[in-house]
Design an enzyme around this catalytic site. Structure first.
Site, PDB file in Angstrom:
ATOM      1  N   GLU A  53       0.819  -1.210   0.000  1.00 21.14           N
ATOM      2  CA  GLU A  53       0.000   0.000   0.000  1.00 21.14           C
ATOM      3  C   GLU A  53       0.855   1.263   0.000  1.00 21.14           C
ATOM      4  OE1 GLU A  53      -2.118  -2.985   2.811  1.00 21.14           O
ATOM      5  OE2 GLU A  53      -0.080  -2.549   2.169  1.00 21.14           O
ATOM      6  N   CYS A  81      -2.562  -2.994   7.491  1.00 19.00           N
ATOM      7  CA  CYS A  81      -2.130  -2.844   8.882  1.00 19.00           C
ATOM      8  C   CYS A  81      -2.377  -1.398   9.316  1.00 19.00           C
ATOM      9  CB  CYS A  81      -0.650  -3.198   9.009  1.00 19.00           C
ATOM     10  SG  CYS A  81       0.465  -1.996   8.223  1.00 19.00           S
ATOM     11  N   CYS A  84      -0.351   1.235   7.249  1.00 21.19           N
ATOM     12  CA  CYS A  84      -0.888   1.442   5.908  1.00 21.19           C
ATOM     13  C   CYS A  84      -2.248   2.131   5.951  1.00 21.19           C
ATOM     14  CB  CYS A  84      -0.970   0.117   5.161  1.00 21.19           C
ATOM     15  SG  CYS A  84       0.669  -0.553   4.782  1.00 21.19           S
TER      16      CYS A  84
END
Length: 153
Positions: A53, A81, A84
């Protein structure tokens, strides 16, 4: 169109897999065109922030010559996560499409549910796009990784 763009994100995940990286891929779309792609490169770059990402966001920023990606959508094979998801919120991406959820580090619906927080920008989230394919590549990668570690013992 959702499945088409998720298949493109899966192509990125396969690139990561071939490099022995956790197979996560992402693509950023604007006006129904892919403007940026990324796949995990943490191991290759020895960088904890080289997630699919983040790399895709950086490429989109460069392509558009802007930090705001307000009219863009992102397709990601695995739930982002916390790092990101923070980058996604801060870049003002309109909507993300997620292949499969991550019960260990997912920061949209799983470990952290973004709907419970009030940020300056709200990102729309849709999950389950090509879920089986996105799960399979991850399960296969970790199965092979465990087998490789057993052989080394």
């Amino acid at each position: 169109m959702k499945e088409f763009f998720m298949k493109e994100a899966l192509k990125e995940a396969k690139k990561a897999y071939k490099k022995e990286e956790i197979p996560v891929g992402a693509v950023i779309v604007k006006d129904n065109k892919i403007i940026a792609r990324g796949h995990n490169l943490k191991e290759s770059k020895n960088s904890s922030i080289s997630h699919a990402e983040i790399l895709a966001i950086q490429k989109a920023n460069k392509k558009l010559n802007a930090w705001r990606l307000e009219d863009c959508e992102m397709y990601i094979t695995l739930e982002p996560c916390m790092m990101c998801m923070g980058a996604i919120v801060n870049s003002r991406i309109k909507k993300i499409y997620i292949g499969t959820l991550d019960p260990k580090t997912g920061s949209c619906k799983s470990v952290i549910n973004m709907e419970n927080y009030k940020f300056n920008h709200i990102v729309e989230v849709e999950t389950g796009i090509l879920k089986e394919e996105c799960e399979y590549i991850l399960k296969d990668f970790f199965k092979n990784l465990r087998a490789k570690k057993r052989r080394k013992k």
